[in-house]
Motif scaffolding. Structure first.
Motif, mmCIF file in Angstrom:
data_model
loop_
_atom_site.group_PDB
_atom_site.id
_atom_site.type_symbol
_atom_site.label_atom_id
_atom_site.label_comp_id
_atom_site.label_asym_id
_atom_site.label_seq_id
_atom_site.Cartn_x
_atom_site.Cartn_y
_atom_site.Cartn_z
ATOM 1 N N LYS A 199 5.119 9.898 -7.930
ATOM 2 C CA LYS A 199 5.966 9.716 -6.568
ATOM 3 C C LYS A 199 4.770 9.389 -5.493
ATOM 4 N N VAL A 200 5.357 8.074 -4.720
ATOM 5 C CA VAL A 200 4.630 7.591 -3.810
ATOM 6 C C VAL A 200 5.581 7.361 -2.585
ATOM 7 N N VAL A 201 5.078 6.609 -1.361
ATOM 8 C CA VAL A 201 5.811 6.297 -0.369
ATOM 9 C C VAL A 201 5.175 5.156 0.019
ATOM 10 N N VAL A 202 6.078 4.267 0.580
ATOM 11 C CA VAL A 202 5.448 2.761 0.959
ATOM 12 C C VAL A 202 4.922 2.854 2.323
ATOM 13 N N ILE A 203 3.596 2.555 2.660
ATOM 14 C CA ILE A 203 2.852 2.576 3.916
ATOM 15 C C ILE A 203 3.018 1.295 4.321
ATOM 16 N N ASN A 204 2.419 0.463 3.786
ATOM 17 C CA ASN A 204 2.727 -1.077 4.389
ATOM 18 C C ASN A 204 3.212 -2.028 3.434
ATOM 19 N N ASP A 205 4.210 -2.678 3.683
ATOM 20 C CA ASP A 205 4.953 -3.471 3.131
ATOM 21 C C ASP A 205 4.389 -5.104 3.195
ATOM 22 N N THR A 206 5.033 -5.744 2.738
ATOM 23 C CA THR A 206 4.607 -7.332 2.544
ATOM 24 C C THR A 206 4.986 -7.969 3.979
ATOM 25 N N TYR A 246 0.835 -1.171 0.072
ATOM 26 C CA TYR A 246 0.078 0.154 0.101
ATOM 27 C C TYR A 246 1.005 1.222 0.096
ATOM 28 N N PHE A 247 0.742 2.072 -1.170
ATOM 29 C CA PHE A 247 1.385 3.356 -1.198
ATOM 30 C C PHE A 247 0.419 4.518 -0.791
ATOM 31 N N ALA A 248 1.108 5.610 -0.142
ATOM 32 C CA ALA A 248 0.493 6.815 -0.242
ATOM 33 C C ALA A 248 1.111 7.764 -1.261
ATOM 34 N N ALA A 249 0.036 8.683 -1.831
ATOM 35 C CA ALA A 249 0.386 9.670 -2.445
ATOM 36 C C ALA A 249 0.023 10.811 -1.606
ATOM 37 N N ASP A 282 4.178 -0.724 9.078
ATOM 38 C CA ASP A 282 3.333 0.434 8.940
ATOM 39 C C ASP A 282 3.989 1.710 8.958
ATOM 40 N N LEU A 283 4.081 2.597 7.895
ATOM 41 C CA LEU A 283 4.923 3.740 8.006
ATOM 42 C C LEU A 283 4.233 4.757 8.849
#
Lengths: 185, 279
Positions: A162-169, A122-125, A173-174
């Motif tokens: 451009k995005v940032v990773v919030i939740n990875d595999t 899940y990415f956030a912009a 959780d950022l």
């Protein structure tokens, strides 16, 4: 800030497995847009055993309802909408191969668990930076549910989105990590 | 009796539909600049830079700063010596919204609550009309997006809880809202009144220019304390971690019933849009 990781869509399992919460990512390729009204219809199609209007394998879905394009423009302003409204539908989309979601705001615990299980991120912009974000969108076509207006499903060609990773595999959780780092008692 | 033609109201609302969505107020832009200086988190600084750039693009190219161009909320203050001719105020406002949202390439976001069918012209507007002294007519246009509206709450506290319960509720609301309302945010709250009045006044509190001091010293002190507590949560711009989650806290209070302590909280995203016209 860490170096920007450049990825091209569709995303592979290796692409997403290498990402960590907090990574800055630049996406190039195709995004599909869908908000809650469209997700409801997409999941209904899956439940009926029908085909989706796009190939979900490796797909990145952008939660956005753009403003109308001015004459000569590809798209209007196009920032992310709040993601929790899609929580009820997201695991179903991961089951058919969706690898990435772009939105803003925290996801429910079961969606974070589903990302670990199905290897998706899940990415956030930047919420509200909609005029700026529109600059990285190069081509837009409505491919389904035109009657939903701003909520129709669109195929968006993007460059350096451009995005940032919030939740990875791994379930990180950022939002939690970021707050932990700067919290003052 | 001063006569004002309804078409003047329509024209004012049409113009403000566009200008509010394209031109972010200087008070907010200045708050972004201060935020960029004060924010400790590199990610948070990058957010402030992006927001400054976004507001410039929106202003220069006349495009909406956010794709969610909002529910058209309109405050009308009408002098009791004014007679509006040629149509009803509410219809004149709706006509202005209809024109402004179409001509300005603004998103139409209003729908039936059950069928979700879009009204396709962003009407009806939410219009609050107040009759005041004199022969003036002031219209404030304050569109607000759905993401931050979803974070609003009204609660009826127990009077014994007092200021502490009020402050705790506001801080917890911010924590629970997190990144959803597009921080850096402005936190509006009304203490007192009735539940429906508090909800309206909390929304109206957001319109006060950022960086101005509350005229009530007690509330001014409370605002400073709340801002520090909210920002010490560490959520920062976009909730990604940092010093500045809120740019300001705006409080209003209103006398309430001896049995009640109403509290309404309305959080505004960084796209704090509002324009005024006096006719």
């Amino acid at each position: 800030m860490s170096e920007v990781i450049r990825l091209t869509t569709p995303l592979t399992e290796e692409d997403v497995a290498s990402l960590k919460a907090g990574d800055q990512v630049s996406l190039t390729g195709v995004l599909y847009t869908a908000r809650d009204a469209a997700h409801k219809r997409l999941v209904a199609l899956l439940d009926e055993g029908k085909e989706l209007p796009f190939d979900a394998k490796g797909a990145v879905i952008y939660y956005v309802g753009p403003s109308p394009a001015k004459p000569g423009a590809v798209v209007g302003s196009a920032g992310p909408t709040t993601s929790y409204r899609m929580d009820a539908y997201s695991e179903r989309m991961m089951e058919v191969g969706m690898k990435g979601m772009i939105g803003k705001g925290k996801r429910a615990g079961d969606v974070v668990d589903a990302m670990v299980k199905h290897k998706a991120v899940y990415f956030a912009a930047i919420g509200g930076a909609a005029a700026l974000i529109a600059r990285s969108i190069k081509k837009v076509d409505v491919i389904a549910y035109e009657d939903l207006g701003p909520e129709a499903v669109r195929r968006m060609e993007v460059e350096d989105f451009k995005v940032v990773v919030i939740n990875d595999t791994n379930g990180a959780d950022l939002y939690e990590q970021g707050q932990e780092r700067y919290r003052k008692e | 009796m001063r006569e004002i033609d309804a078409s003047a109201i329509t024209e004012a609302v049409r113009t403000m539909s566009m200008s509010a969505n394209y031109d972010l107020g200087d008070d907010v832009v200045k708050a972004f600049e201060r935020g960029l200086e004060q924010e400790e988190s590199p990610t948070g600084k990058a957010v402030f830079k992006a927001l400054l750039e976004n507001s410039k693009i929106a202003r220069n190219e006349k495009v909406p700063m956010c794709q969610d161009t909002g529910f058209a909320v309109v405050f009308v203050e009408i002098g009791q010596d004014v007679h509006v001719t040629g149509g009803a105020i509410r219809e004149a406002v709706n006509a202005g919204v209809r024109k402004g949202y179409e001509e300005g390439y603004l998103r139409k976001s209003i729908c039936d609550p059950f069928t979700r069918t879009n009204t396709k012209d962003n009407t009806p507007a939410v219009v609050f009309t107040e009759v005041v002294d004199g022969a003036g007519l002031k219209i404030t246009f304050a569109p607000k997006g759905g993401g931050s509206e979803n974070m609003a709450r009204v609660t009826m506290l127990t009077p014994s809880g007092g200021k502490e319960a009020v402050a705790d509720f506001i801080v917890n609301r911010c924590q629970e809202a997190g990144s959803n309302p597009c921080p850096p945010v402005i936190v509006g709250a009304c203490i007192g009144g009735t539940p429906e009045l508090a909800a309206m006044l909390a929304k109206k509190a957001l319109i006060r220019p950022l960086g101005t001091k509350n005229p009530d010293p007690e509330l001014a002190e409370m605002e400073d304390q709340l801002l520090a507590r909210i920002n010490n949560l560490g959520m920062g711009p976009q909730g990604l971690g940092g010093r500045i989650f809120a740019l300001g806290v705006h409080l209003v209070k209103h006398p309430c019933h001896i049995a009640t302590l109403p509290l309404a909280v309305n959080i505004c995203c960084h796209a704090s849009r509002h324009k005024e016209t006096e006719l």
